[in-house]
Motif scaffolding. Sequence first.
Motif, short mmCIF file in Angstrom:
data_model
loop_
_atom_site.label_atom_id
_atom_site.label_comp_id
_atom_site.label_asym_id
_atom_site.label_seq_id
_atom_site.Cartn_x
_atom_site.Cartn_y
_atom_site.Cartn_z
N SER A 13 40.21 38.25 35.21
CA SER A 13 40.99 38.57 34.02
C SER A 13 40.24 39.53 33.10
O SER A 13 40.87 40.30 32.37
CB SER A 13 41.38 37.29 33.26
OG SER A 13 40.26 36.60 32.78
N LEU A 16 40.78 42.86 34.57
CA LEU A 16 42.17 43.20 34.25
C LEU A 16 42.29 43.72 32.82
O LEU A 16 42.96 44.74 32.57
CB LEU A 16 43.06 41.98 34.43
CG LEU A 16 44.52 42.12 34.01
CD1 LEU A 16 45.23 43.18 34.85
CD2 LEU A 16 45.24 40.77 34.13
N ASN A 99 50.27 28.44 37.41
CA ASN A 99 50.58 29.80 37.01
C ASN A 99 51.99 29.94 36.46
O ASN A 99 52.24 30.75 35.58
CB ASN A 99 50.35 30.76 38.18
CG ASN A 99 48.89 31.09 38.37
OD1 ASN A 99 48.06 30.84 37.49
ND2 ASN A 99 48.54 31.65 39.51
N ALA A 119 50.78 40.60 32.15
CA ALA A 119 49.82 40.82 33.22
C ALA A 119 49.02 39.57 33.54
O ALA A 119 48.68 38.80 32.65
CB ALA A 119 48.85 41.95 32.84
N TYR A 120 48.75 39.36 34.83
CA TYR A 120 47.77 38.35 35.22
C TYR A 120 47.06 38.77 36.48
O TYR A 120 47.54 39.62 37.22
CB TYR A 120 48.38 36.95 35.29
CG TYR A 120 49.07 36.50 36.56
CD1 TYR A 120 48.55 35.45 37.30
CD2 TYR A 120 50.26 37.08 37.00
CE1 TYR A 120 49.20 34.98 38.44
CE2 TYR A 120 50.91 36.62 38.13
CZ TYR A 120 50.37 35.57 38.85
OH TYR A 120 51.01 35.11 39.97
N GLY A 121 45.85 38.19 36.70
CA GLY A 121 44.93 38.73 37.68
C GLY A 121 44.93 38.10 39.05
O GLY A 121 43.87 38.02 39.68
N ALA A 122 46.07 37.63 39.55
CA ALA A 122 46.12 37.09 40.91
C ALA A 122 45.63 38.15 41.90
O ALA A 122 45.93 39.33 41.77
CB ALA A 122 47.55 36.70 41.26
N HIS A 123 44.87 37.71 42.90
CA HIS A 123 44.37 38.66 43.90
C HIS A 123 44.53 38.09 45.30
O HIS A 123 44.82 36.90 45.49
CB HIS A 123 42.92 39.04 43.62
CG HIS A 123 41.93 37.91 43.74
ND1 HIS A 123 41.38 37.53 44.94
CD2 HIS A 123 41.39 37.09 42.81
CE1 HIS A 123 40.54 36.54 44.75
NE2 HIS A 123 40.53 36.24 43.45
N CYS A 133 49.81 32.37 43.63
CA CYS A 133 49.18 33.69 43.56
C CYS A 133 49.71 34.62 44.65
O CYS A 133 49.28 35.76 44.75
CB CYS A 133 47.66 33.57 43.69
SG CYS A 133 46.84 32.82 42.28
N VAL A 138 54.90 36.10 42.85
CA VAL A 138 54.87 37.14 41.82
C VAL A 138 56.23 37.82 41.71
O VAL A 138 56.76 38.04 40.60
CB VAL A 138 53.77 38.17 42.12
CG1 VAL A 138 53.88 39.37 41.17
CG2 VAL A 138 52.39 37.54 41.99
N THR A 157 50.66 43.01 38.06
CA THR A 157 49.64 42.30 38.83
C THR A 157 48.92 43.31 39.73
O THR A 157 49.16 43.35 40.94
CB THR A 157 50.26 41.17 39.68
OG1 THR A 157 51.32 41.73 40.49
CG2 THR A 157 50.82 40.07 38.80
N VAL A 160 47.05 42.00 43.15
CA VAL A 160 47.66 41.02 44.04
C VAL A 160 47.46 41.33 45.52
O VAL A 160 47.49 40.43 46.36
CB VAL A 160 49.16 40.85 43.70
CG1 VAL A 160 49.98 42.05 44.18
CG2 VAL A 160 49.71 39.55 44.25
#
Length: 229
Positions: A13, A16, A99, A119-123, A133, A138, A157, A160
Amino acid sequence: MKTVAIFSGGLDSTVLAHELLAAGDEVLLLSIDYGQRHRKELVFAENFAKKQGLVWKLADLKSIAGLLGGNSQTSSAVAVPHGHYAEENMKLTVVPNRNMIMLAVAGGWAVSEKADRLAYGAHAGDHTIYPDCRPEFVRAMAAALELCDWHKLAMFTPFVSRSKADIVRRGAELGVDFAATWSCYEGGEIHCGQCGTCYERREAFERAGVADPTHYAVRAKYAEPPNFS
């Protein structure tokens, strides 16, 4: 562009947030206290926001922890599993619907602020263990956010489909102070070095070829993760 970012104070994050700032966004940060064992991350989140001069809010949802049992994050009766992040026992770190809860709260704030996106930092490294995630999650949430209010809100994202090592490389390019981020699920004085997220953090720096400034209590050796593909 005005963007609300879900912000834990962790590595993902924080990168991000830097990504958004580099793009010239007006950034608003939201951290969420859901009764997590590693609440120490929230201190790192607040410190980052103050240093950057950004608007930061903390949503106090501690009272829901009792509704989200059976995992090591919100239940003191469940020990934090040690080992590689991709191992089966890491499912003990899954907080039910976390989430979606976070996105719902952050989405409400974003709508009230007439923000352009959330925004969020899912990867990609999260997909095996964390169902919320995955790209399909998403996409579903992005569709819901567009319908939740007359003010349309886009989902952002950028990580992602990228690995944790990719995020570390990008953070290095952006000048992120990685030492000022928190990952460890144990939430002790320093990173334990043995929980899944400590393993993942160390591995990401090694694979990215970037110096890791993190102090670990134990630098446990690890093998390549199992292949679940």
